[in-house]
Motif scaffolding. Structure first.
Motif, PDB file in Angstrom:
ATOM      1  N   THR A 141      24.998  -8.118 -84.110  1.00  0.00           N
ATOM      2  CA  THR A 141      25.967  -9.176 -83.782  1.00  0.00           C
ATOM      3  C   THR A 141      25.936 -10.307 -84.817  1.00  0.00           C
ATOM      4  OG1 THR A 141      25.606  -8.680 -81.463  1.00  0.00           O
ATOM      5  CG2 THR A 141      26.681 -10.769 -81.949  1.00  0.00           C
ATOM      6  N   SER A 170      22.825  -7.694 -80.079  1.00  0.00           N
ATOM      7  CA  SER A 170      21.739  -8.619 -80.413  1.00  0.00           C
ATOM      8  C   SER A 170      20.433  -7.877 -80.115  1.00  0.00           C
ATOM      9  CB  SER A 170      21.829  -9.870 -79.539  1.00  0.00           C
ATOM     10  OG  SER A 170      21.601  -9.498 -78.179  1.00  0.00           O
ATOM     11  N   ASN A 223      18.415 -14.301 -84.784  1.00  0.00           N
ATOM     12  CA  ASN A 223      19.318 -15.454 -84.639  1.00  0.00           C
ATOM     13  C   ASN A 223      19.151 -16.463 -85.774  1.00  0.00           C
ATOM     14  OD1 ASN A 223      20.295 -14.427 -82.290  1.00  0.00           O
ATOM     15  ND2 ASN A 223      19.238 -15.824 -80.932  1.00  0.00           N
TER      16      ASN A 223
END
Ligand code: SAM
Length: 409
Positions: free
Chosen positions: A161, A235, A287
């Motif tokens: 993602t 993710s 992230n």
């Protein structure tokens, strides 16, 4: 055909075989080396306890134009079954089968959802870049899990993602413009790409568009990336849930370096993140680094949980460390580093002289306890040695510089 989405996906890969076909598999392997999911390359990661048999039964699910042929060529002792929806891609694979006389390669046009109809089980299943194109990826992974041998291993690649944020923004624009996976869609997409600003998330850190979008690789890459009728990304927590839902266990990343906290952080932040469970650390790093557009990983059946690599007991002393291909020890300004080229640049890990002594003795044969019995480590107390080895091995495992096999599993 089962449904309209699957039919649309099939049609796309009939018109635009992916990856772009290759003429000569032998030349390809010479130039690029084996695929990272090839059991001759990733054996220790697929089976840290040792390969279950020499003549592996391999399934390539969604093999595309060349993957099954490349694996069959590089593993002549093994039998490889390649399945795919696309007749065009299978025809390309068949061309390679004939060119290289691959008697160990069988090709079938079918959906991986129907793989149970083969009535076979497999030691290795490779499915890279496929499950995220299914209308129900969970059903796809379950179908594959059902034909995986209890001691088997699976190599999967799913889109990431974070690293594909720009792709989805551009896909959204193209959808609104009515661009589909056809010649007109490609024309519109190429026009749009001229207007994409250099700061757009689609642009790589080197300032260039991804390779697949450049004219010189043909249109299949662009269609696959920007005009796909069915595509989703994951993710890290979504991958963990995906694997668990299929009743499987996550057994490792192809390259830990992409999720390695030590590579990007130091001081308090590093300490805080290393205190988290491993899957949380990986989620944080994904992230933070935002570069991972593809997650390459391995999964197994729960029965193989005892073979997972872990450092929280003294069992790790029986592991046999292997320095990953490409990793080298170098001296920089009076200090030592381990360094290796990875997909997002060089992975550089500073190491001490005593850590280097341990690494230099990692010859893919000696276990960690055998290495520690070397005269250079004997002056230290056994407890001190174990503590030292655990810290080095765990750090080198996190950076992907060291891989580990198990003894007497
Ligand atoms: C992006 S390509 C990847 C090819 C190959 N795995 C590789 O990594 O080179 C995706 C392939 O999956 C195939 N595919 C998509 N959905 C499938 C399904 N349900 N069953 C079998 N193959 C499928 C497509 O036809 C296409 O050839």
């Amino acid at each position: 055909m089962e449904d309209t989405v699957t039919e649309a996906v099939r049609k796309q890969y009939e018109a635009y075989s992916y990856p772009p076909p290759i003429e000569d598999a032998e030349k390809f392997l010479k130039q690029w080396g084996p695929l990272t999911c090839d059991p001759r390359f990733a054996g220790i990661q697929l089976w840290p306890e040792g390969r279950p048999r020499q003549d592996l039964r391999i399934l390539c699910a969604g093999c595309g134009s060349s993957q099954a042929a490349l694996i069959a060529l590089n593993n002549p002792d093994c039998s490889v079954v390649g399945i795919d929806l696309s007749e065009a891609s299978l025809a390309q694979s068949n061309r390679l089968r004939e060119r290289h006389s691959l008697g160990n390669l069988e090709l079938r046009q079918m959906s991986l959802l129907d793989v149970g109809q083969l009535n076979r089980s497999f030691d290795l299943i490779v499915s890279t870049g496929v499950l995220h194109h299914l209308p129900d990826p969970d059903a796809g992974l379950k179908a594959l899990a059902d034909v995986l041998d209890v001691r088997g291993s699976m190599a999967i690649m799913l889109y990431g993602t974070a690293g594909r944020a720009g792709v989805y923004l551009v896909q959204d624009i193209l959808r609104r413009l009515g661009a589909g996976p056809n010649a007109e869609g490609v024309r519109i997409a190429r026009e749009l790409l001229k207007a994409v600003p250099s700061y757009h998330y689609l642009v790589s850190t080197n300032g260039k568009l991804p390779n697949d979008l450049t004219d010189d690789v043909g249109d299949a890459g662009l269609v696959d990336m920007l005009l796909h009728p069915q595509d989703r990304a994951y993710s890290v927590p979504e991958i963990m849930a995906f694997v668990e839902t299929a009743g499987l266990i996550f057994s490792g990343w192809n390259d830990n370096a992409l999720y390695c906290a030590d590579r990007y952080l130091s001081g308090e932040m590093l300490e805080r993140i290393l205190a988290l469970p491993a899957a949380e650390q990986w989620a944080v790093m994904d992230n933070l680094a935002v570069l991972t557009s593809r997650h390459d990983f391995f999964v197994r059946k729960p029965e193989s949980a005892r073979f997972l690599i872990r450092f929280d007991t003294d069992d790790f002393l029986a592991y046999v460390p292997l320095v990953r291909a490409g990793t080298r020890l170098a001296g920089v300004a009076n200090a030592l580093i381990l360094t290796r080229a990875a997909s997002h640049g060089e992975v550089v890990t500073p190491i001490s002289r005593s850590e280097a002594l341990l690494l230099e003795r990692a010859d893919a044969n000696k276990s960690i306890s055998e290495i520690l019995s070397d005269a250079v480590f004997v002056p230290f107390e056994p407890e001190q040695r174990t503590k030292f080895a655990r810290a080095v091995c765990e750090r080198m495992w996190r950076s992907g510089h060291l891989l580990f096999g198990r003894r007497n599993a």
